[in-house]
Design a protein around this motif. Structure first.
Motif, PDB file in Angstrom:
ATOM      1  N   GLN A   1       1.042  -1.252  -0.015  1.00  0.00           N
ATOM      2  CA  GLN A   1       0.133   0.231  -0.170  1.00  0.00           C
ATOM      3  C   GLN A   1       0.794   1.084  -0.009  1.00  0.00           C
ATOM      4  OE1 GLN A   1      -2.789  -0.243   3.276  1.00  0.00           O
ATOM      5  NE2 GLN A   1      -3.448   1.889   2.347  1.00  0.00           N
ATOM      6  N   VAL A   2       0.543   1.826  -0.845  1.00  0.00           N
ATOM      7  CA  VAL A   2       1.393   3.130  -1.052  1.00  0.00           C
ATOM      8  C   VAL A   2       0.312   5.037   0.438  1.00  0.00           C
ATOM      9  CG1 VAL A   2       1.966   5.644  -2.474  1.00  0.00           C
ATOM     10  CG2 VAL A   2       2.065   3.431  -3.175  1.00  0.00           C
ATOM     11  N   GLN A   3       1.590   5.084   0.876  1.00  0.00           N
ATOM     12  CA  GLN A   3       1.232   5.716   1.488  1.00  0.00           C
ATOM     13  C   GLN A   3       2.231   6.459   2.218  1.00  0.00           C
ATOM     14  OE1 GLN A   3      -0.099   4.031   5.325  1.00  0.00           O
ATOM     15  NE2 GLN A   3       1.570   2.444   5.766  1.00  0.00           N
ATOM     16  N   LEU A   4       1.962   8.053   2.870  1.00  0.00           N
ATOM     17  CA  LEU A   4       2.910   8.517   3.373  1.00  0.00           C
ATOM     18  C   LEU A   4       2.101   8.857   4.644  1.00  0.00           C
ATOM     19  CD1 LEU A   4       2.931  11.633   0.786  1.00  0.00           C
ATOM     20  CD2 LEU A   4       4.623  10.290   1.836  1.00  0.00           C
ATOM     21  N   VAL A   5       3.123   8.799   5.466  1.00  0.00           N
ATOM     22  CA  VAL A   5       2.174   8.473   7.050  1.00  0.00           C
ATOM     23  C   VAL A   5       3.208   9.323   7.916  1.00  0.00           C
ATOM     24  CG1 VAL A   5       2.026   7.300   9.400  1.00  0.00           C
ATOM     25  CG2 VAL A   5       1.624   6.368   7.690  1.00  0.00           C
ATOM     26  N   GLU A   6       2.593  10.518   8.775  1.00  0.00           N
ATOM     27  CA  GLU A   6       3.252  11.957   9.497  1.00  0.00           C
ATOM     28  C   GLU A   6       3.109  11.778  10.756  1.00  0.00           C
ATOM     29  OE1 GLU A   6       1.000  14.408   5.720  1.00  0.00           O
ATOM     30  OE2 GLU A   6       0.778  12.770   7.518  1.00  0.00           O
ATOM     31  N   SER A   7       4.158  11.781  11.267  1.00  0.00           N
ATOM     32  CA  SER A   7       3.980  12.454  13.462  1.00  0.00           C
ATOM     33  C   SER A   7       4.514  13.370  13.627  1.00  0.00           C
ATOM     34  CB  SER A   7       4.726  11.275  13.528  1.00  0.00           C
ATOM     35  OG  SER A   7       5.785  10.728  13.195  1.00  0.00           O
ATOM     36  N   GLY A   8       4.636  13.074  14.553  1.00  0.00           N
ATOM     37  CA  GLY A   8       4.998  14.475  15.597  1.00  0.00           C
ATOM     38  C   GLY A   8       4.471  15.722  16.077  1.00  0.00           C
ATOM     39  N   GLY A   9       3.473  15.872  15.138  1.00  0.00           N
ATOM     40  CA  GLY A   9       2.351  17.479  15.393  1.00  0.00           C
ATOM     41  C   GLY A   9       2.104  17.637  17.077  1.00  0.00           C
ATOM     42  N   GLY A  10       1.648  18.328  16.976  1.00  0.00           N
ATOM     43  CA  GLY A  10       1.651  18.477  18.712  1.00  0.00           C
ATOM     44  C   GLY A  10       0.888  20.388  19.065  1.00  0.00           C
ATOM     45  N   LEU A  11       0.957  20.557  20.481  1.00  0.00           N
ATOM     46  CA  LEU A  11       0.786  21.942  21.331  1.00  0.00           C
ATOM     47  C   LEU A  11       1.810  22.410  21.631  1.00  0.00           C
ATOM     48  CD1 LEU A  11      -1.240  24.367  21.697  1.00  0.00           C
ATOM     49  CD2 LEU A  11      -1.498  22.633  24.043  1.00  0.00           C
ATOM     50  N   GLY A  16       8.626  27.413  21.150  1.00  0.00           N
ATOM     51  CA  GLY A  16       8.758  26.503  21.125  1.00  0.00           C
ATOM     52  C   GLY A  16       9.099  26.051  19.540  1.00  0.00           C
ATOM     53  N   SER A  17       9.861  24.696  19.728  1.00  0.00           N
ATOM     54  CA  SER A  17       9.988  24.090  18.268  1.00  0.00           C
ATOM     55  C   SER A  17       9.321  22.948  18.692  1.00  0.00           C
ATOM     56  CB  SER A  17      11.840  23.500  18.577  1.00  0.00           C
ATOM     57  OG  SER A  17      12.493  24.801  18.375  1.00  0.00           O
ATOM     58  N   LEU A  18       9.222  22.187  17.261  1.00  0.00           N
ATOM     59  CA  LEU A  18       8.411  21.045  16.925  1.00  0.00           C
ATOM     60  C   LEU A  18       9.116  19.988  16.041  1.00  0.00           C
ATOM     61  CD1 LEU A  18       4.813  21.560  16.957  1.00  0.00           C
ATOM     62  CD2 LEU A  18       6.263  19.832  19.199  1.00  0.00           C
ATOM     63  N   ARG A  19       9.621  19.254  15.848  1.00  0.00           N
ATOM     64  CA  ARG A  19       9.789  18.019  14.718  1.00  0.00           C
ATOM     65  C   ARG A  19       9.050  17.360  14.177  1.00  0.00           C
ATOM     66  NH1 ARG A  19      14.009  13.723  13.875  1.00  0.00           N
ATOM     67  NH2 ARG A  19      15.349  14.464  12.090  1.00  0.00           N
ATOM     68  N   LEU A  20       8.497  17.523  13.194  1.00  0.00           N
ATOM     69  CA  LEU A  20       7.371  16.531  12.137  1.00  0.00           C
ATOM     70  C   LEU A  20       8.492  15.616  11.294  1.00  0.00           C
ATOM     71  CD1 LEU A  20       4.977  18.785  10.630  1.00  0.00           C
ATOM     72  CD2 LEU A  20       5.461  18.471  12.794  1.00  0.00           C
ATOM     73  N   SER A  21       7.724  14.854  11.167  1.00  0.00           N
ATOM     74  CA  SER A  21       8.210  12.597  10.556  1.00  0.00           C
ATOM     75  C   SER A  21       7.361  12.922   9.431  1.00  0.00           C
ATOM     76  CB  SER A  21       9.391  12.196  11.723  1.00  0.00           C
ATOM     77  OG  SER A  21       9.542  12.463  11.929  1.00  0.00           O
ATOM     78  N   CYS A  22       7.948  12.418   7.612  1.00  0.00           N
ATOM     79  CA  CYS A  22       6.439  11.744   7.289  1.00  0.00           C
ATOM     80  C   CYS A  22       8.143  10.747   6.922  1.00  0.00           C
ATOM     81  CB  CYS A  22       6.449  12.492   5.894  1.00  0.00           C
ATOM     82  SG  CYS A  22       5.570  12.091   4.883  1.00  0.00           S
ATOM     83  N   ALA A  23       6.513   8.889   7.371  1.00  0.00           N
ATOM     84  CA  ALA A  23       7.291   7.690   6.375  1.00  0.00           C
ATOM     85  C   ALA A  23       7.128   7.457   5.532  1.00  0.00           C
ATOM     86  CB  ALA A  23       7.156   7.143   7.642  1.00  0.00           C
ATOM     87  N   ALA A  24       7.737   7.758   3.898  1.00  0.00           N
ATOM     88  CA  ALA A  24       6.961   6.485   2.452  1.00  0.00           C
ATOM     89  C   ALA A  24       7.515   5.244   2.345  1.00  0.00           C
ATOM     90  CB  ALA A  24       7.131   8.217   1.599  1.00  0.00           C
ATOM     91  N   SER A  25       6.591   5.037   1.811  1.00  0.00           N
ATOM     92  CA  SER A  25       6.277   3.792   1.278  1.00  0.00           C
ATOM     93  C   SER A  25       7.314   4.037   0.028  1.00  0.00           C
ATOM     94  CB  SER A  25       4.531   3.475   0.146  1.00  0.00           C
ATOM     95  OG  SER A  25       3.678   2.999   1.573  1.00  0.00           O
ATOM     96  N   ALA A  26       8.222   3.066   0.230  1.00  0.00           N
ATOM     97  CA  ALA A  26       9.631   2.741  -1.163  1.00  0.00           C
ATOM     98  C   ALA A  26       9.394   3.637  -2.275  1.00  0.00           C
ATOM     99  CB  ALA A  26      10.887   1.597  -0.998  1.00  0.00           C
ATOM    100  N   SER A  27       8.105   3.282  -3.313  1.00  0.00           N
ATOM    101  CA  SER A  27       7.904   3.436  -3.988  1.00  0.00           C
ATOM    102  C   SER A  27       7.414   4.982  -5.476  1.00  0.00           C
ATOM    103  CB  SER A  27       6.564   2.404  -4.661  1.00  0.00           C
ATOM    104  OG  SER A  27       5.249   2.836  -3.930  1.00  0.00           O
ATOM    105  N   ILE A  28       7.225   5.880  -3.443  1.00  0.00           N
ATOM    106  CA  ILE A  28       7.129   7.218  -3.110  1.00  0.00           C
ATOM    107  C   ILE A  28       7.653   7.933  -3.054  1.00  0.00           C
ATOM    108  CG2 ILE A  28       4.619   7.167  -3.760  1.00  0.00           C
ATOM    109  CD1 ILE A  28       3.705   7.675  -1.389  1.00  0.00           C
TER     110      ILE A  28
END
Length: 114
Positions: A1-11, A16-28
């Motif tokens: 399954q092709v997908q992009l999955v974000e993480s790291g958001g918040g209040l 201040g600082s935040l770091r977002l991440s996005c894990a992608a399927s290899a094909s995209i």
């Protein structure tokens, strides 16, 4: 399954600082054609940071000098380091890939408020 999955958001408090991440399927996943967009309530989705080519990154004027996009090729992941956050940075942040099509992640909420 092709997908992009974000993480790291918040209040976070202003400044201040935040770091977002996005894990992608290899094909995209690619060294260019990927980036971050955001959409605030009542506003259009806008570009935040984008790998235009292998070494060229485009940033929105409003985040230049505060946000840094990076990628981990081995992990098929891109990141967005956000420093000195401001209330106007509050939005849903979306990961984007234009590799082999047009793909969006589900979005992650970032709220900057005291």
């Amino acid at each position: 399954q092709v997908q992009l999955v974000e993480s790291g958001g918040g209040l976070v408090q202003p400044g201040g600082s935040l770091r977002l991440s996005c894990a992608a399927s290899a094909s995209i996943f690619g060294i260019f054609g990927m980036g971050w967009y955001r959409q605030a309530p009542g506003k259009k989705r806008e570009l935040v940071a984008y790998f235009a080519s292998g070494d060229t990154v485009n940033y929105a004027n409003s985040v230049e000098g505060r946000f840094t996009i990076s990628r981990d090729n081995a992990e098929h992941t891109i990141h967005l380091q956000m420093n000195d956050l401001k209330p106007e940075d509050t939005a849903v942040y979306y990961c984007y890939s234009g590799v082999g099509g047009v793909f969006w992640g589900q979005g992650t909420q970032v709220t900057v408020s005291s």
